[in-house]
Write an enzyme that holds these catalytic residues in place. Sequence first.
Site, short mmCIF file in Angstrom:
data_model
loop_
_atom_site.label_atom_id
_atom_site.label_comp_id
_atom_site.label_asym_id
_atom_site.label_seq_id
_atom_site.Cartn_x
_atom_site.Cartn_y
_atom_site.Cartn_z
N LYS A 58 36.43 60.38 -55.25
CA LYS A 58 37.37 59.44 -54.61
C LYS A 58 38.28 58.82 -55.67
CE LYS A 58 34.27 58.86 -50.76
NZ LYS A 58 33.20 58.12 -50.07
N GLN A 102 30.09 52.52 -50.54
CA GLN A 102 29.53 53.88 -50.51
C GLN A 102 28.10 53.85 -49.92
OE1 GLN A 102 31.13 56.83 -51.44
NE2 GLN A 102 29.31 57.81 -50.60
N ASP A 125 37.25 53.31 -44.43
CA ASP A 125 36.33 54.35 -43.96
C ASP A 125 36.37 54.41 -42.43
OD1 ASP A 125 35.03 55.89 -45.87
OD2 ASP A 125 33.51 54.37 -46.29
#
Length: 295
Positions: A58, A102, A125
């Site tokens: 990422k 995460q 997300d």
Amino acid sequence: MTETTTYTLIDGKKVASDIKEEIAQKVAERKQAGKKIPHLAIILVGDDGASQTYVDNKVKACKSVGFHYTMMRFADTISEEKLLKHIDHVNNDDDVDGFIVQLPLPPHISVERVTEKIRSDKDVDGFTNHNFGSIISKKPLLMPATPFGVMELLRRYNIETEGKHAVVVGASRITGAPLSMMLTELGHATVTICHKYTKDLATFTRAADILLVAVGKPGLITAEMVKEGAVVVDIGTTRVEGPQYPKGWAIKGDVDFKAVAPKTSYITPVPGGVGPMTIASLLFNTLRATELQNP
Ligand code: NAP
């Protein structure tokens, strides 16, 4: 009935790279116009090897499109209360346009409480209930990254969804469930959702014009379970170990690709299909979050 012998491989790597180029162009335009450069923050708790790899990818992606980024690392002993406080701090930091936490998190921390603490307009997300629910408003805010990546693959390959029978196997909160909603609300497909309790899975999969599988069980979908000419999207990603693989392991999807591909009209490979689209969607959402907060 004659068997389909040619199929189109849906190249997620190529589409993701196209999307990254488009985003990099928009970032360059924002820079030129003196507008704010997108800033993604990534919160990583603990030192899980797979999470570290995802996070590294990422960061690499942020660099490739010209985003600013901040890595925030915490030991896996951090309390839930402290992590929630930190999330609040990032929620209120005007310099950060979007952020992710995460997963997975250590067992003493509630994923639900952490997710719901994230401000929905910074939830790149697309995991919060607000963003999940916004899909049915037909004006989604920030869409869940992997399902959005799948929809984008279908769109860019001109695969018609309207009026088609889409069968989604797997109904998780972050993959199968939002994908089913997007196919219904945005793709105007007729959608069947299959899950662990579905009896005689093959009856449903064989009826699919578009079959989308997000379970995490390599080889779950065999050739007999797929209709001739169907579109097959394999979201499954499982690390399988064995001496037959040059690295000692390989990433496998849920579909028996070799046997299934010749029956399909379009199919995604694993790796190189849906996987690269998830990061492209994260970048897309971060740019969108920036545009919403700092037009
Ligand atoms: P998950 O939370 O474990 O969900 C799996 C879903 O499949 C659940 O709804 C589960 O039902 C259902 N299921 C289990 N066994 C089944 C069966 N035999 N038949 C039909 N459904 C069954 O996993 P996830 O996060 O959605 O991920 C699914 C897969 O996609 C994993 O391999 C994951 O690594 C992959 N993935 C890849 C990406 C990417 O970027 N490429 C992103 C997200 C996910 P229950 O909930 O009732 O157990």
